[in-house]
Design a protein around this motif. Structure first.
Motif, PDB file in Angstrom:
ATOM      1  N   HIS A 199      31.565  42.010  33.346  1.00  0.00           N
ATOM      2  CA  HIS A 199      31.564  40.849  34.246  1.00  0.00           C
ATOM      3  C   HIS A 199      30.232  40.856  34.975  1.00  0.00           C
ATOM      4  O   HIS A 199      30.145  41.054  36.176  1.00  0.00           O
ATOM      5  CB  HIS A 199      32.742  40.956  35.220  1.00  0.00           C
ATOM      6  CG  HIS A 199      32.994  39.716  36.000  1.00  0.00           C
ATOM      7  ND1 HIS A 199      32.601  39.575  37.315  1.00  0.00           N
ATOM      8  CD2 HIS A 199      33.587  38.546  35.665  1.00  0.00           C
ATOM      9  CE1 HIS A 199      32.951  38.384  37.765  1.00  0.00           C
ATOM     10  NE2 HIS A 199      33.547  37.743  36.779  1.00  0.00           N
ATOM     11  N   HIS A 240      28.758  44.776  36.000  1.00  0.00           N
ATOM     12  CA  HIS A 240      29.648  44.149  36.979  1.00  0.00           C
ATOM     13  C   HIS A 240      28.836  43.539  38.113  1.00  0.00           C
ATOM     14  O   HIS A 240      27.791  44.073  38.504  1.00  0.00           O
ATOM     15  CB  HIS A 240      30.649  45.162  37.539  1.00  0.00           C
ATOM     16  CG  HIS A 240      31.595  45.696  36.512  1.00  0.00           C
ATOM     17  ND1 HIS A 240      32.828  45.124  36.265  1.00  0.00           N
ATOM     18  CD2 HIS A 240      31.481  46.732  35.646  1.00  0.00           C
ATOM     19  CE1 HIS A 240      33.438  45.789  35.292  1.00  0.00           C
ATOM     20  NE2 HIS A 240      32.641  46.767  34.901  1.00  0.00           N
ATOM     21  N   HIS A 255      44.488  38.953  42.746  1.00  0.00           N
ATOM     22  CA  HIS A 255      45.236  39.793  41.805  1.00  0.00           C
ATOM     23  C   HIS A 255      46.737  39.564  41.960  1.00  0.00           C
ATOM     24  O   HIS A 255      47.483  39.639  40.978  1.00  0.00           O
ATOM     25  CB  HIS A 255      44.903  41.264  42.032  1.00  0.00           C
ATOM     26  CG  HIS A 255      43.485  41.607  41.702  1.00  0.00           C
ATOM     27  ND1 HIS A 255      42.477  41.584  42.651  1.00  0.00           N
ATOM     28  CD2 HIS A 255      42.887  41.969  40.539  1.00  0.00           C
ATOM     29  CE1 HIS A 255      41.336  41.924  42.092  1.00  0.00           C
ATOM     30  NE2 HIS A 255      41.547  42.167  40.811  1.00  0.00           N
ATOM     31  N   GLU A 280      35.361  40.113  41.732  1.00  0.00           N
ATOM     32  CA  GLU A 280      36.338  40.323  40.665  1.00  0.00           C
ATOM     33  C   GLU A 280      37.773  40.227  41.177  1.00  0.00           C
ATOM     34  O   GLU A 280      38.589  41.124  40.977  1.00  0.00           O
ATOM     35  CB  GLU A 280      36.068  41.641  39.948  1.00  0.00           C
ATOM     36  CG  GLU A 280      34.681  41.678  39.307  1.00  0.00           C
ATOM     37  CD  GLU A 280      34.467  42.835  38.355  1.00  0.00           C
ATOM     38  OE1 GLU A 280      35.433  43.539  38.027  1.00  0.00           O
ATOM     39  OE2 GLU A 280      33.318  43.032  37.923  1.00  0.00           O
ATOM     40  N   ASN A 308      38.876  33.140  35.976  1.00  0.00           N
ATOM     41  CA  ASN A 308      39.029  34.493  35.445  1.00  0.00           C
ATOM     42  C   ASN A 308      39.328  34.376  33.957  1.00  0.00           C
ATOM     43  O   ASN A 308      40.289  33.705  33.568  1.00  0.00           O
ATOM     44  CB  ASN A 308      40.176  35.193  36.186  1.00  0.00           C
ATOM     45  CG  ASN A 308      40.518  36.570  35.625  1.00  0.00           C
ATOM     46  OD1 ASN A 308      41.689  36.895  35.470  1.00  0.00           O
ATOM     47  ND2 ASN A 308      39.535  37.381  35.340  1.00  0.00           N
ATOM     48  N   SER A 326      41.443  42.084  36.438  1.00  0.00           N
ATOM     49  CA  SER A 326      40.134  42.738  36.419  1.00  0.00           C
ATOM     50  C   SER A 326      40.273  44.082  35.727  1.00  0.00           C
ATOM     51  O   SER A 326      41.320  44.723  35.772  1.00  0.00           O
ATOM     52  CB  SER A 326      39.584  42.907  37.833  1.00  0.00           C
ATOM     53  OG  SER A 326      40.462  43.681  38.624  1.00  0.00           O
TER      54      SER A 326
END
Length: 393
Positions: free
Chosen positions: A89, A366, A77, A384, A110, A83
């Motif tokens: 996902h 997810h 991130h 994620e 991603n 995310s």
């Protein structure tokens, strides 16, 4: 003639694993599967492994769950990974967004979550020894933002203009093909399973993962579950029979029919010698002569389970299970994900870990992406944007 990419995506847009629901039950079953597979023509030495649906695999010598410590943890991130709890996902997508190009190189991708002609993708190239981010790359995909490692250590990706093969570290595009879109790969990275629409029929066919040339193996109007370098596997239900039948095709002819002992199974190639079939609470190794060298009643935890990855040497595969909790009227929530690495030759589980990084997110919307290194000694888990690598004993 193979149709153009726009027609392909239009025809398959409802066939996507990222949605909560699909138009028909057969499509739903299709996207409940993760296709991994083998590499050489099937012979009478083929072994099938049948796994219990909804139970975590444990061999006869039960493996105590380990609190294995990762070799490293990388938070992507901070480097641009995006995310969102409201972006789907699911496992079929997550398993196709992580790949070991080599023993020393891992790629996580991603996407923006846009099922359309313009779905931006960011790729993160990671050194597996240190967890260092080596570089980032970008391209535009569509409803299938997937990446597959090839036998030569390259990466085949789905773009909004077809397929492209990248070199190591995603440095250069080696080749491309505008009329193809792959949704699965053989476990050894030799071939990709692609799909095309012809007048009056849908055709699943194999292409070489590194050159993107068709191999000549194809099957029409079947809900394909798994591919190998020379074969395509799918499951059929026959009237009057309570059990599903596994079909293997070689070229354009049927090579093998195997009647399972379950009314609903999932199947995956793991190597050139092993095919995994989930169903009815038992794991059984069956060769083509009908001999059962290995059969074990499953022991584990209830939840959603699937084969998540296989090593390119065909010796190990990883098994993911989501432990879920009820949330009242809404979708079930993830409590934890348990990942088991199973060794084919040893016929037992060699590593089991548990992660709660996606705890509280909706299931099955997810899931963590999972990959095994080419020799099966490293397990990568991407939750994620939080990527971890574990040593597999």
């Amino acid at each position: 003639e193979e149709n153009s990419m726009p027609a392909l995506i239009a025809a398959k847009s409802t066939f996507r694993s990222r949605t909560f629901s699909t138009p028909t039950p057969v499509f739903a079953i299709h996207h409940a599967l993760l296709s991994l597979n083998m590499g050489r023509p099937i012979t009478l030495s083929i072994i099938f492994i049948v796994f219990a649906s909804g139970l975590c695999l444990v061999a006869a010598n039960d493996l105590t769950e380990q609190s294995a410590k990762p070799l490293w943890i990388l938070d992507l991130h901070a480097n641009g990974y995006s995310s969102d709890p409201y972006k789907v996902h699911s496992a079929p997508t997550a398993m196709r967004q992580i790949a070991f190009g080599s023993q020393g190189e891992l790629v996580v991708i991603n996407d923006a979550g846009i099922c359309g002609k313009s779905n931006p993708v960011t790729a993160f190239v990671i050194e597996t020894n240190s967890g260092k981010l080596l570089k980032k790359a970008n391209w535009v995909s569509n409803c299938w933002p997937y990446i597959f490692a090839t036998a030569q250590g390259h990466y085949a990706v789905v773009t909004n203009t077809g397929m492209a093969v990248y070199s190591q570290q995603l440095a250069d595009v080696i080749t491309s093909r505008p009329d193809a879109a792959a949704e699965r790969s053989s476990s050894d990275g030799r071939v990709l399973g692609a799909w095309k629409q012809l007048p009056g029929q849908a055709v699943n066919y194999l292409i070489d993962a590194d050159t993107l040339r068709s191999t000549g193996t194809e099957v029409a109007n079947r809900n394909v579950d798994a591919v190998s370098a020379s074969s395509i596997a799918y499951v059929v239900t026959r009237l009057g029979s309570p059990n599903q039948v596994l079909m293997l095709t070689y070229g354009k002819s049927t090579q093998l029919e195997y009647e399972t002992r379950c009314g609903l199974v999932q199947t995956q190639f793991v190597s050139s010698d092993v095919l995994a079939i989930f169903g009815c609470n038992r794991v059984t190794a069956i060769n083509a002569a009908g001999v059962e060298p290995f059969s074990e009643q499953n022991v584990g935890y209830p939840g959603s389970s699937r084969i998540a990855a296989a090593s390119r040497n065909g010796k190990r595969f990883a098994f993911r299970q989501a432990v879920e909790g009820s949330s009242g009227d809404g979708p079930d929530k993830i409590v934890a994900e348990r990942i088991t690495v199973f060794d084919i030759e040893a016929r037992k589980a060699v590593l089991r870990i548990s992660t709660e990084r996606l705890r509280g997110l909706a299931s099955p919307a997810h899931a963590s992406g999972i990959a095994l290194s080419p020799d099966g000694t490293l397990l990568a888990v991407d939750s994620e944007g939080i990527t971890e690598v574990f040593r597999v004993p």
